[in-house]
Scaffold this active site. Structure first.
Site, PDB file in Angstrom:
ATOM      1  N   ASP A   1      34.048 -36.802   2.165  1.00  0.00           N
ATOM      2  CA  ASP A   1      34.778 -36.252   1.021  1.00  0.00           C
ATOM      3  C   ASP A   1      35.069 -34.769   1.226  1.00  0.00           C
ATOM      4  O   ASP A   1      34.828 -33.944   0.344  1.00  0.00           O
ATOM      5  CB  ASP A   1      33.992 -36.466  -0.274  1.00  0.00           C
ATOM      6  CG  ASP A   1      34.848 -36.223  -1.521  1.00  0.00           C
ATOM      7  OD1 ASP A   1      36.098 -36.263  -1.407  1.00  0.00           O
ATOM      8  OD2 ASP A   1      34.277 -35.994  -2.604  1.00  0.00           O
TER       9      ASP A   1
ATOM     10  N   ALA B   1      30.865 -37.702 -13.600  1.00  0.00           N
ATOM     11  CA  ALA B   1      30.443 -39.045 -13.951  1.00  0.00           C
ATOM     12  C   ALA B   1      29.001 -39.312 -13.542  1.00  0.00           C
ATOM     13  O   ALA B   1      28.287 -40.042 -14.222  1.00  0.00           O
ATOM     14  CB  ALA B   1      31.379 -40.058 -13.290  1.00  0.00           C
TER      15      ALA B   1
ATOM     16  N   GLY C   1      28.752 -27.414 -14.769  1.00  0.00           N
ATOM     17  CA  GLY C   1      29.618 -28.493 -14.323  1.00  0.00           C
ATOM     18  C   GLY C   1      29.074 -29.829 -14.759  1.00  0.00           C
ATOM     19  O   GLY C   1      27.864 -29.993 -14.959  1.00  0.00           O
TER      20      GLY C   1
END
Length: 477
Positions: free
Chosen positions: A142, A33, A30
């Site tokens: 999140d 940013a 994976g």
């Protein structure tokens, strides 16, 4: 692009002997940013792990701090150890979990769906993980299906704490690092802070395998804050700081009609231990409203609140549970403003009657919607689901944060004790791996692809912008 192919920024982990001597790096699984994730194997015993290389100091600090606080929680991902030294990114060694709840929902949508007993078992595990966070004053910020990782045996664990915060930062920590009520003023204040490995470019030769062996020394709060300021100045990268402070202070996601939402497709194919760009919290203690993934973001965040609490996680839980029940996102907004519009169309107008005090939110008097005479309602969105199931979602999706049911309260709800009972974890249908979406079924993923900027208002049709003493207001038809 093949995720296993190393990029120019991801080679650093291969050159760090303190890591490669202990772990065989198998492949990159994976990339985001601010982080790259690798599947690795511990050389001492062959255990497969996830190596998360984080390129942002603040995210590194917060994730380590949260995971150390939550260690030994059965439904939170395990931090096995970490490496952090000057001029190098932090690398977290985490237990490897092959799939996630997003993949469970995807497979259920393609196949026979999810039985009520399966839904209950997934809900219970999520609630236990969130309850562990909130009992330790950790707000995740999140929560979404792709951040709920699952083992091959069906054990679900909360992951990706890069946006988390510990809200009671001055609480006392006992010698075994368990929080308790403040006692004597002479009692040592021991913060949950990450250790810095090594000096200069020299690795610490004896990094402990288990973070429980990292015992912080007793220091007072002033000393800790001075050390923390020094670490931030030492490790912060100038360019990153500029990017992360663009919307600090009074400018919220909506006040500028820009998004602050640089998150990518929340169900894309990259591994879930991925860090998304977030705005920094204010040094004065005010929290940024630009956190979380839009579809799961609480209304107070969408209206620019900087004084929210654990309740924002509870709103996210309501959205996740609704998706488990319907196998479709409940509020798939294409921008922050569209997100608010979708919420209001289902739940009705957000007013002082539904949420006393909401008019004091920073952006409440800047964004207006036409009155909703007949809201869609949760029942229409959750067709063919029982009243008890809809009620669980309703108890979480309250406009007033104080009215949302806590994870602990929901764990005691009679819904989980009624037939059909939650299935045993061993009977859950677990996808073999977490993979990307099926490009051959674009309609299934269309809503997940466009999480673009709020600055494009063409999709809203009639827009009325009015200048006010404090800025402007926008009314949407």
């Amino acid at each position: 692009m093949d995720p296993s192919a190393p990029s120019s920024r991801s080679w650093s982990i291969y050159g760090r002997l303190e890591i490669t001597q202990r772990y065989e790096i198998l492949e990159r699984i994976g990339s985001g940013a601010y982080a790259d994730v690798y599947r690795g194997r511990r050389r001492s015993d062959g255990i497969v792990v996830a190596l998360k290389e984080i390129h942002d100091y603040q995210s590194s600090f917060r994730e380590i701090e949260a995971l150390q606080t939550l260690r030994d929680s059965p439904n939170v991902v395990d931090l096995l150890e970490y490496f952090w030294q000057e001029d190098e990114d932090a690398v977290l060694v985490l237990e490897f979990l092959p799939t996630d709840l997003a993949s469970v929902i995807r497979d259920a949508k393609r196949g026979p769906g999810l039985a009520a007993g399966e839904v209950k078992q997934w809900m219970l595990q999520i609630l236990r993980g969130v309850d562990a966070c909130h009992r330790n004053s950790v707000v995740h910020r999140d929560l979404k299906p792709s951040n709920l990782l699952i083992s091959a045996e069906g054990v679900l664990k909360l992951a990706d704490f890069g946006q988390s915060r510990i809200l009671q930062e001055t609480r006392y920590i006992s010698r075994d690092n368990r929080p308790h009520e403040p006692g004597s003023e002479n009692e040592a204040w021991i913060p949950q802070q990450p250790a810095i490995v090594g000096e200069g470019n020299q690795p610490w030769p004896d990094v402990p395998e288990n973070p429980t062996s990292l015992q912080p020394r007793p220091i007072n709060e002033d000393e800790y804050l001075r050390e923390l300021d020094g670490l931030k100045a030492k490790y912060a990268m100038e360019d990153t700081d500029k990017e992360m402070s663009l919307q600090d202070g009074d400018a919220s996601c909506l006040a500028t009609c820009s998004t602050g939402d640089v998150e990518d497709d929340p169900f894309k194919g990259s591994y879930t231990y991925e860090v998304e760009e977030v705005q920094e919290d204010d040094e004065s203690g005010a929290l940024t409203s630009c956190v979380g993934t839009r579809w799961f973001r609480a209304p107070e965040l969408l209206y620019g609140s900087t004084t929210y609490g654990l309740e924002i996680d509870l709103w996210s839980l309501g959205c996740i549970f609704a998706e488990l029940l319907s196998l479709a996102p409940l509020f798939p907004g294409t921008s922050d403003i569209d997100q608010l519009g979708k919420i209001i169309s289902v739940l009705g107008d957000l007013t002082e009657e539904t949420w006393p005090g909401c008019s004091k939110l920073p952006d409440y008097n800047k964004i207006f919607f036409n009155k909703i005479e007949n809201p869609i309602g949760l029942e229409a969105c959750l067709q063919n689901r029982s009243a008890a199931e809809v009620n669980i979602v309703r108890r979480l999706l309250c406009y007033n944060p104080a009215s949302r049911a806590s994870a602990m309260e929901l764990l005691q709800d009679r819904y989980f004790a009624e037939e059909p009972l939650p299935v045993p974890i061993s009977e859950l249908k677990v996808p073999s791996t977490k993979d990307g979406h099926d490009e051959s079924s674009p309609e299934e993923w269309a809503d997940y692809r466009d999480l673009g900027s709020d600055s494009d208002l063409d999709e809203f049709g009639s827009v009325d912008v009015t200048t006010t003493e404090k800025g402007f207001s926008i009314r949407f038809a």
